[in-house]
Scaffold this motif. Structure first.
Motif, PDB file in Angstrom:
ATOM      1  N   ARG A 216     -11.564  11.524   6.149  1.00  0.00           N
ATOM      2  CA  ARG A 216     -10.358  10.963   5.531  1.00  0.00           C
ATOM      3  C   ARG A 216     -10.741   9.749   4.671  1.00  0.00           C
ATOM      4  N   ALA A 217     -11.581   8.884   5.216  1.00  0.00           N
ATOM      5  CA  ALA A 217     -11.979   7.671   4.477  1.00  0.00           C
ATOM      6  C   ALA A 217     -12.687   8.042   3.180  1.00  0.00           C
ATOM      7  N   ARG A 219     -12.380  10.808   1.461  1.00  0.00           N
ATOM      8  CA  ARG A 219     -11.426  11.383   0.503  1.00  0.00           C
ATOM      9  C   ARG A 219     -10.567  10.300  -0.150  1.00  0.00           C
ATOM     10  N   GLU A 220     -10.112   9.374   0.671  1.00  0.00           N
ATOM     11  CA  GLU A 220      -9.344   8.223   0.144  1.00  0.00           C
ATOM     12  C   GLU A 220     -10.155   7.485  -0.921  1.00  0.00           C
ATOM     13  N   ASP A 221     -11.404   7.205  -0.573  1.00  0.00           N
ATOM     14  CA  ASP A 221     -12.250   6.432  -1.489  1.00  0.00           C
ATOM     15  C   ASP A 221     -12.488   7.201  -2.781  1.00  0.00           C
ATOM     16  N   ARG A 224      -9.587   6.937  -5.063  1.00  0.00           N
ATOM     17  CA  ARG A 224      -9.399   5.681  -5.790  1.00  0.00           C
ATOM     18  C   ARG A 224     -10.588   5.345  -6.692  1.00  0.00           C
TER      19      ARG A 224
END
Lengths: 474, 474
Positions: A216-217, A219-221, A224
């Motif tokens: 998840r981290a 993908r988030e990164d 952005r």
């Protein structure tokens, strides 16, 4: 000092060390000096003229030994095991006496080639495939720094040859769990990543990294505009020996193109036992591993093994001769080429550290090393059992290896009062001189770690320590 | 291995080392093994059962000693002096035997406090003011890396706590001369600066940094929106012992707010002689200095002294406990506080390196160390004189200290042919086993460095080497 003077003093020193080791059990484990005590025992200015060698032995006895917490003591259960076998000490003496300096292969072919031999011995001992090549660093802190710099350069396609991290491109991100060692954050900061780009990944009930949280981290990164660069997976965390699921993490790294570094600094030694290897299943898919023979394996500090799958990349990153402009082969993987270990790490000069690894394994043999590690696992299981059975006591984390995390929980004592109680009884045990334990925080509460693994710990030492723990809460 | 077994083997090893040192002069200086020779002398797989200790001595004699280029040999004149006095070896044995590990002050108060005492002794010996505090690192490579990270964080106002070098702000620039050591570039690249932002400053006829060129570079960089961050000034360059003008460089650093790191790794030891101190005039105005007692001072490798004026800043940058959130005093400069040396460098664990510095200075005394360094200066002056007087030979650089840069220039041999001649006669000297010299490039041409400073070099060894050099060109 002439060779003959050295011979006399050296014999005296060997006797002193043999006696020191033989009587270690009778000494308090923890140093009892107050700040400044040791410094006051030495002159503030250096002596102009030669001073008696005998004073060295006096200072060792009166100022230095009382001013050391003895990691090699059979009732030392603090931090992590790092006592150093006498067989390994012999090899380090040879290293110091020879004074070899591994600037290049030519400066000391024996230093380079024995390092290749012995690091490959350790590779075989822990059951890794022959896809790995090893180098000895001073500590895991340095090895992890090298790993993160290698990751940085792979992800950035050698930005080091251009603007480094100052190119204003997509920021590179490093991931590790909150249970990872402090050296991971430190390495990332030294390498220039910045705290914003070092992400702490959540852990599960066993304190292992949540692969879903990592995914998840990343993908988030990615969303952005940041770039996942490296994951440090911990095989045997410092606090409670938690094992991150390397296989699942490797899947995620593969998907995002991130470097996978496995920190098995302490627990890697356990992999000499086949039955422990499922704990780091998937490790073959990592890009780099750090494993400290100076911890549980019995080598005397400092001897940290850094293993890589792609030595050409390592050399391209760390070489001071721009190896990226040189024909391949010069880095030591081509036929007939030699290894230039200076290009495998930070330091240019290198001690002959392979000698202490060689004498350890040669003199003790692998069978004895395995037996010692099995003995420690058995001690830990025994202690976990008696603690679990004792009223008011609790084992607060799984015990996959040799560290038992315990708490004494008197009825009605909770929260900060419980923390104060925990730290107080740990301090009392340490101050008694009988044993040395380390208090640490797990799940927001203080507990006490009992970490087996000093070279000469027998069951009776664990029993004596357990009695001291019970006395300390009485 | 039991203490009694260790006692026996230890005595044998001390005798072996004493004999090795006493007979070193009779051995060839350079290792004569071919690639793979040493590796083949050891089994490919680790032994399961204990092996005889006697085999260690056999392997030392037959495989290891012939596979080492002996830096401690009285006719070793290669690279830089780093032989290691026997007095220092004794202290390193004590360190290894004690097995202390400097994780924290409490883990080994003696390790921390003797390091404070002995690094202050060296500070006094080289005539630095008491504004400096010292810490022992493994090598100058590490010390310089720490210096550049400290510079990076001072200039960026602790960007490490935010986006590191990835914030997209004004790029930070590091400056050093083309004669600076390769570890400077390496440290800058590891720290993330990128090659674009490591600027090579021109040198004058004596190979010292041109202050005007530095000033011009900084102004240019400022004009294009870059930020001058750090200058590494070299006090005694590796190739020819050139000294950058520290006072003038300090003026420029002051004007631009750049960190000044002085690399005196080898030549710093010479500052025990008052008559040498003008060579690094202005050093008090630096922010950090590296000086390797394991080079010319006589300490056995590894022992690199890193000196700083602002230990609070160092700790803020390197601490794994975020010290910037802690009250001052905890870093060791407040009253009653202790020093946490782990926060003064990269590695978390630390060997008891102060012991080898202590026994060196205690047993030999400062007077003898000064006499030894004066002796080496005298050898260098003597050799420079006879080389300058010999037909066809030339001293190609000033000789401020102990390194003599020479070339044999037969009539009509120029350019690449001269280079080939130079490298060939240097190789012949080294292959003869009589002496060891290092060829290097200065002003675009190969020459040969003769670097004095092995512990037991006497005039006759220099004379024998000069004869070997003449024989090699005959």
């Amino acid at each position: 000092m002439t060779p003959e003077e050295f011979r006399r003093a050296g014999h005296e020193l060997v006797d002193w060390i043999a006696d020191f080791r033989a009587t270690l059990e009778e000494r308090p484990v923890m140093a009892r000096t107050a700040p400044g005590d040791v410094a006051r025992a030495f002159p503030k200015t250096p002596p102009e003229s030669p001073q008696p060698v005998g004073e060295i032995f006096r200072a060792l006895d009166t100022a230095i030994v009382p001013g050391i917490t003895h990691f090699g003591h059979p009732r030392f259960f603090g931090f992590f095991p790092t006592g150093g076998s006498l067989s390994s000490i012999l090899g380090d003496f040879a290293s110091t006496g020879l004074g070899a300096l591994g600037l290049t292969w030519q400066a000391a072919p024996a230093l380079t080639e024995l390092e290749e031999v012995t690091t490959d011995w350790v590779r075989q001992m822990v059951g890794l495939s022959d896809a790995w090549r090893g180098v000895i660093q001073d500590t895991a802190s340095t090895a992890t720094l090298v790993a993160l710099v290698c990751a940085r350069e792979r992800t950035s396609n050698f930005a080091v040859t251009r603007e480094g991290l100052q190119g204003g491109g997509s920021p590179l991100v490093v991931y590790a769990s909150g249970q990872s060692h402090s050296s991971v954050l430190k390495a990332a900061l030294v390498a220039g990543f910045g705290r914003t780009y070092v992400r702490e990944i959540a852990t599960d009930a066993s304190h292992a990294m949540h692969p879903q949280a990592l995914d998840r981290a990343m993908r988030e990164d990615h969303a952005r505009g940041w770039t996942p660069c490296a994951v440090v997976a911990t095989s045997g965390s410092t606090t409670c020996t938690a094992f991150d699921p390397i296989g699942a993490i490797a899947d995620i790294c593969g998907e995002h193109g991130a470097w996978l570094h496995v920190d098995a600094a302490m627990a890697g030694s356990a992999m000499v036992l086949e039955e422990c290897r499922p704990l780091w299943a998937g490790v073959e898919r990592a890009d780099s591993i750090v494993l400290n023979p100076h911890k549980w394996l019995g080598a005397i500090f400092d001897c940290s093994l850094y293993l890589v799958r792609d030595p050409e990349h390592l050399v391209r990153v760390m070489s001071t001769n721009p190896a990226y402009l040189q024909p391949s082969g010069s880095s030591g993987t081509g036929a007939g080429a030699v290894t230039t270990y200076r290009d495998w790490g930070i330091a240019l000069g290198r001690r002959f550290r392979a000698l202490k690894l060689w004498t350890l394994i040669h003199i003790d043999g692998v069978e004895a090393i395995r037996a010692r590690i099995r003995r420690d696992l058995d001690h830990a299981r025994w202690l976990a059992g008696v603690v679990a059975d004792a009223p008011g006591w609790r084992v607060v984390a799984p015990v996959p290896l040799q560290t038992v995390c315990v708490r004494h929980e008197p009825p009605g004592v909770e929260g900060e009062a419980l923390d104060a109680h925990t730290r107080a009884w740990c301090d009392r045990v340490n101050a008694s001189g009988i044993a040395y334990l380390t208090a640490a925080v797990l799940d927001g509460r203080w507990m006490v770690r009992v970490a087996m693994g000093a070279p000469t710990t027998e069951r009776r030492h664990v029993e004596e320590t357990w009695r001291a723990m019970q006395d300390a809460v009485a």
